[in-house]
Write a protein that holds these residues in place. Sequence first.
Motif, PDB file in Angstrom:
ATOM      1  N   LEU A 188      -0.024   2.862  -4.852  1.00 19.21           N
ATOM      2  CA  LEU A 188       0.622   2.983  -6.089  1.00 19.21           C
ATOM      3  C   LEU A 188       1.298   4.191  -5.661  1.00 19.21           C
ATOM      4  O   LEU A 188       1.033   5.228  -5.021  1.00 19.21           O
ATOM      5  CB  LEU A 188      -0.012   3.345  -7.467  1.00 19.21           C
ATOM      6  CG  LEU A 188      -0.609   2.075  -8.128  1.00 19.21           C
ATOM      7  CD1 LEU A 188      -1.906   1.725  -7.257  1.00 19.21           C
ATOM      8  CD2 LEU A 188      -1.229   2.632  -9.403  1.00 19.21           C
ATOM      9  N   ASN A 189       2.685   4.174  -5.890  1.00 14.11           N
ATOM     10  CA  ASN A 189       3.765   5.261  -5.535  1.00 14.11           C
ATOM     11  C   ASN A 189       4.650   5.082  -6.774  1.00 14.11           C
ATOM     12  O   ASN A 189       5.583   4.605  -6.947  1.00 14.11           O
ATOM     13  CB  ASN A 189       4.560   5.031  -4.279  1.00 14.11           C
ATOM     14  CG  ASN A 189       5.455   6.341  -4.081  1.00 14.11           C
ATOM     15  OD1 ASN A 189       5.201   7.394  -3.976  1.00 14.11           O
ATOM     16  ND2 ASN A 189       6.745   5.923  -4.277  1.00 14.11           N
ATOM     17  N   GLY A 190       4.427   5.994  -7.898  1.00 15.69           N
ATOM     18  CA  GLY A 190       5.192   6.164  -9.118  1.00 15.69           C
ATOM     19  C   GLY A 190       4.815   4.845  -9.721  1.00 15.69           C
ATOM     20  O   GLY A 190       3.740   4.257 -10.054  1.00 15.69           O
ATOM     21  N   ALA A 191       5.752   4.031 -10.096  1.00  5.80           N
ATOM     22  CA  ALA A 191       6.034   2.801 -10.918  1.00  5.80           C
ATOM     23  C   ALA A 191       5.748   1.543 -10.018  1.00  5.80           C
ATOM     24  O   ALA A 191       5.445   0.648 -10.282  1.00  5.80           O
ATOM     25  CB  ALA A 191       7.018   2.650 -11.713  1.00  5.80           C
ATOM     26  N   GLU A 192       5.836   1.653  -8.597  1.00  3.40           N
ATOM     27  CA  GLU A 192       5.471   0.790  -7.440  1.00  3.40           C
ATOM     28  C   GLU A 192       4.291   0.548  -7.201  1.00  3.40           C
ATOM     29  O   GLU A 192       3.575   1.512  -7.102  1.00  3.40           O
ATOM     30  CB  GLU A 192       6.407   1.325  -6.115  1.00  3.40           C
ATOM     31  CG  GLU A 192       7.822   1.244  -6.316  1.00  3.40           C
ATOM     32  CD  GLU A 192       8.637   1.625  -4.985  1.00  3.40           C
ATOM     33  OE1 GLU A 192       9.057   0.635  -4.401  1.00  3.40           O
ATOM     34  OE2 GLU A 192       8.596   2.953  -4.471  1.00  3.40           O
ATOM     35  N   VAL A 193       3.979  -0.746  -7.162  1.00  2.56           N
ATOM     36  CA  VAL A 193       2.491  -1.170  -6.548  1.00  2.56           C
ATOM     37  C   VAL A 193       2.864  -2.024  -5.270  1.00  2.56           C
ATOM     38  O   VAL A 193       3.526  -3.035  -5.327  1.00  2.56           O
ATOM     39  CB  VAL A 193       1.879  -2.104  -7.617  1.00  2.56           C
ATOM     40  CG1 VAL A 193       0.531  -2.590  -7.444  1.00  2.56           C
ATOM     41  CG2 VAL A 193       1.693  -1.439  -9.068  1.00  2.56           C
ATOM     42  N   LEU A 194       2.425  -1.757  -4.118  1.00  2.00           N
ATOM     43  CA  LEU A 194       3.030  -2.228  -2.943  1.00  2.00           C
ATOM     44  C   LEU A 194       1.403  -2.625  -2.046  1.00  2.00           C
ATOM     45  O   LEU A 194       0.346  -2.104  -1.954  1.00  2.00           O
ATOM     46  CB  LEU A 194       3.472  -0.963  -2.272  1.00  2.00           C
ATOM     47  CG  LEU A 194       4.407  -0.199  -2.832  1.00  2.00           C
ATOM     48  CD1 LEU A 194       4.847   1.252  -2.306  1.00  2.00           C
ATOM     49  CD2 LEU A 194       5.826  -1.216  -2.763  1.00  2.00           C
ATOM     50  N   HIS A 195       1.828  -3.595  -1.113  1.00  3.87           N
ATOM     51  CA  HIS A 195       1.196  -4.094   0.001  1.00  3.87           C
ATOM     52  C   HIS A 195       1.771  -3.528   1.050  1.00  3.87           C
ATOM     53  O   HIS A 195       2.862  -3.096   1.177  1.00  3.87           O
ATOM     54  CB  HIS A 195       1.269  -5.564  -0.025  1.00  3.87           C
ATOM     55  CG  HIS A 195       0.721  -6.367  -1.178  1.00  3.87           C
ATOM     56  ND1 HIS A 195      -0.561  -6.252  -1.417  1.00  3.87           N
ATOM     57  CD2 HIS A 195       0.979  -7.283  -1.796  1.00  3.87           C
ATOM     58  CE1 HIS A 195      -1.161  -6.986  -2.339  1.00  3.87           C
ATOM     59  NE2 HIS A 195       0.006  -7.889  -2.950  1.00  3.87           N
ATOM     60  N   ASP A 196       0.882  -3.469   2.103  1.00  6.95           N
ATOM     61  CA  ASP A 196       1.480  -3.119   3.488  1.00  6.95           C
ATOM     62  C   ASP A 196       2.155  -1.972   3.592  1.00  6.95           C
ATOM     63  O   ASP A 196       3.356  -1.695   4.121  1.00  6.95           O
ATOM     64  CB  ASP A 196       2.456  -4.295   3.953  1.00  6.95           C
ATOM     65  CG  ASP A 196       2.710  -4.153   5.643  1.00  6.95           C
ATOM     66  OD1 ASP A 196       1.735  -3.691   6.064  1.00  6.95           O
ATOM     67  OD2 ASP A 196       3.862  -4.461   5.898  1.00  6.95           O
ATOM     68  N   ALA A 197       1.448  -0.817   2.859  1.00  3.77           N
ATOM     69  CA  ALA A 197       2.125   0.378   2.786  1.00  3.77           C
ATOM     70  C   ALA A 197       1.062   1.402   2.495  1.00  3.77           C
ATOM     71  O   ALA A 197      -0.144   1.144   2.574  1.00  3.77           O
ATOM     72  CB  ALA A 197       3.094   0.324   1.502  1.00  3.77           C
ATOM     73  N   ALA A 198       1.499   2.708   2.792  1.00  2.00           N
ATOM     74  CA  ALA A 198       0.620   3.880   2.479  1.00  2.00           C
ATOM     75  C   ALA A 198       1.263   4.825   1.889  1.00  2.00           C
ATOM     76  O   ALA A 198       2.525   5.045   1.749  1.00  2.00           O
ATOM     77  CB  ALA A 198      -0.068   4.388   4.065  1.00  2.00           C
ATOM     78  N   VAL A 199       0.636   5.967   1.167  1.00  3.84           N
ATOM     79  CA  VAL A 199       1.149   6.923   0.648  1.00  3.84           C
ATOM     80  C   VAL A 199       0.109   8.047   0.945  1.00  3.84           C
ATOM     81  O   VAL A 199      -0.806   8.239   0.988  1.00  3.84           O
ATOM     82  CB  VAL A 199       1.223   6.783  -0.865  1.00  3.84           C
ATOM     83  CG1 VAL A 199      -0.124   6.660  -1.559  1.00  3.84           C
ATOM     84  CG2 VAL A 199       1.855   8.057  -1.674  1.00  3.84           C
ATOM     85  N   LEU A 200       0.970   9.217   1.434  1.00  9.61           N
ATOM     86  CA  LEU A 200       0.605  10.386   2.153  1.00  9.61           C
ATOM     87  C   LEU A 200       0.712  11.583   1.054  1.00  9.61           C
ATOM     88  O   LEU A 200       1.986  11.744   0.710  1.00  9.61           O
ATOM     89  CB  LEU A 200       1.004  10.881   3.407  1.00  9.61           C
ATOM     90  CG  LEU A 200       0.262  11.959   4.005  1.00  9.61           C
ATOM     91  CD1 LEU A 200      -0.954  11.705   4.774  1.00  9.61           C
ATOM     92  CD2 LEU A 200       1.232  12.551   5.290  1.00  9.61           C
ATOM     93  N   ALA A 201      -0.069  12.482   0.786  1.00 16.53           N
ATOM     94  CA  ALA A 201       0.079  13.411  -0.237  1.00 16.53           C
ATOM     95  C   ALA A 201      -0.196  14.683   1.091  1.00 16.53           C
ATOM     96  O   ALA A 201      -1.091  15.199   1.437  1.00 16.53           O
ATOM     97  CB  ALA A 201      -0.772  13.705  -1.036  1.00 16.53           C
ATOM     98  N   LEU A 202       0.886  15.422   1.404  1.00 15.92           N
ATOM     99  CA  LEU A 202       0.992  16.465   2.217  1.00 15.92           C
ATOM    100  C   LEU A 202       0.967  17.772   1.174  1.00 15.92           C
ATOM    101  O   LEU A 202       1.688  18.183   0.279  1.00 15.92           O
ATOM    102  CB  LEU A 202       1.994  16.759   2.758  1.00 15.92           C
ATOM    103  CG  LEU A 202       2.476  17.852   3.970  1.00 15.92           C
ATOM    104  CD1 LEU A 202       1.093  17.694   4.900  1.00 15.92           C
ATOM    105  CD2 LEU A 202       3.545  17.696   4.841  1.00 15.92           C
ATOM    106  N   VAL A 203      -0.346  18.622   1.434  1.00 21.09           N
ATOM    107  CA  VAL A 203      -0.772  19.622   0.195  1.00 21.09           C
ATOM    108  C   VAL A 203      -0.702  20.939   0.896  1.00 21.09           C
ATOM    109  O   VAL A 203      -1.401  21.114   1.845  1.00 21.09           O
ATOM    110  CB  VAL A 203      -1.904  19.280  -0.458  1.00 21.09           C
ATOM    111  CG1 VAL A 203      -2.364  20.440  -1.185  1.00 21.09           C
ATOM    112  CG2 VAL A 203      -1.896  17.982  -0.821  1.00 21.09           C
ATOM    113  N   ARG A 204      -0.193  21.890   0.285  1.00 20.87           N
ATOM    114  CA  ARG A 204      -0.092  23.602   0.585  1.00 20.87           C
ATOM    115  C   ARG A 204      -0.863  24.278  -0.589  1.00 20.87           C
ATOM    116  O   ARG A 204      -0.443  23.718  -1.811  1.00 20.87           O
ATOM    117  CB  ARG A 204       1.254  24.061   1.071  1.00 20.87           C
ATOM    118  CG  ARG A 204       1.094  25.331   1.589  1.00 20.87           C
ATOM    119  CD  ARG A 204       2.491  25.644   2.439  1.00 20.87           C
ATOM    120  NE  ARG A 204       2.299  26.808   2.805  1.00 20.87           N
ATOM    121  CZ  ARG A 204       2.246  27.127   4.321  1.00 20.87           C
ATOM    122  NH1 ARG A 204       2.176  26.044   4.973  1.00 20.87           N
ATOM    123  NH2 ARG A 204       2.094  28.289   5.146  1.00 20.87           N
TER     124      ARG A 204
END
Length: 391
Positions: A188-204
């Motif tokens: 999930l990225n916002g309202a998007e629901v995705l296959h064949d994808a990734a989401v990375l959270a870069l955190v400081r």
Amino acid sequence: MTELRKAAVAEGMCPSTPLVAVAHVLAGTPDPAKHLAAALGEGPFALVILFVTPEADVVALARAAEAAFPGLPVIGCTTAGEISPDGYTEGEIVAVALPAGWFRVSPILVRDLGQLDREALIGRLIRERAALARDCPDWRHEFAFLMVDGLSIREDELASALAAGLGPVPLFGGSAADGVRFRETFVLNGAEVLHDAAVLALVRTDCRVQVFNLDHFLPTDRRMVVTEADPGRRIVRRINAEPAAQEYARLLGKDPGQLDSFTFAAHPVVVRIGGKHHVRAIREVAPNGDLIFFSAIDEGLVLTLAEPQDLVVHLRQELAELGRERTPSAILACDCVLRRMEALDKQSIGAVSRLLREHRVVGFSTYGEQLNGMHVNQTMTGVAIYPPEAP
């Protein structure tokens, strides 16, 4: 120091006060996003993460969450079970929020994993990390959290590319799951629901953090060689020149018809990489007797059978070690579904849940885990987040 941080220190924030907000609801709860938002509180937050049972209406949830958390980045994935403040759970949606007073986050969506542009991704990571450093020059701690389509068969390639772009930033993550059905996984990225994808959270962050990885297996002296494989689909056809499932069963002293997910959880195979053994977990037996794996496999690979230590004892020791010098305020974890299945098979799931609850572990059960540049199996990987020290 930010105004929020000053206020927290002035109020005497202590190690027992979580720095991470967590809420959870059953998937069937009417308007679950609204309930989660109310339970998390007003924030302000830098990021909201959703771990979503495949029983939920994922598309409707993503849209509702974007409305419930206006202006906030919301990311997430489907699971093979959730880890909530109650420990192991199923059929729930778990929300984790990072407060803006302690964290800055740059979410990065990676589409079309089958056509990954490695160089473009590395360049973007370098730019995003530099931007976070400029925004928070006094905050020295960093980590990256990844959620990736667990049926994409692209985790190894992706983890390698991310590690090249992240440099010294430690990475951990998990592969999105679909219970134990292995049919359809989402990020999930916002309202998007995705296959064949990734989401990375870069955190400081201003909080000290420790990225970790643990497993409870010891290699035996029983080895085997992959002599025929389809690496692109993670399929092993023959081991020691014999049909794969038949030979694996023989080495275990079992009938091939007895092989199931509980067998694979109790008797994984490991490979030696960089002086350490890493699990290459078997997902299932194909109808023709091939073995389908959760991670990269290739011809000529030497596999070693491994035997488990006591899961509960090992987990207790490892979690205690994370709190040896200072107690974490929260632990965000990706825990392989095979660990949950082993706990279920050995009737220790209640004991594991108690440990997770006592140590404030939240997260989800995965189809695989990522650690820095590697995709691994049958581990727990995560980040322990410790309270910042007052100046």
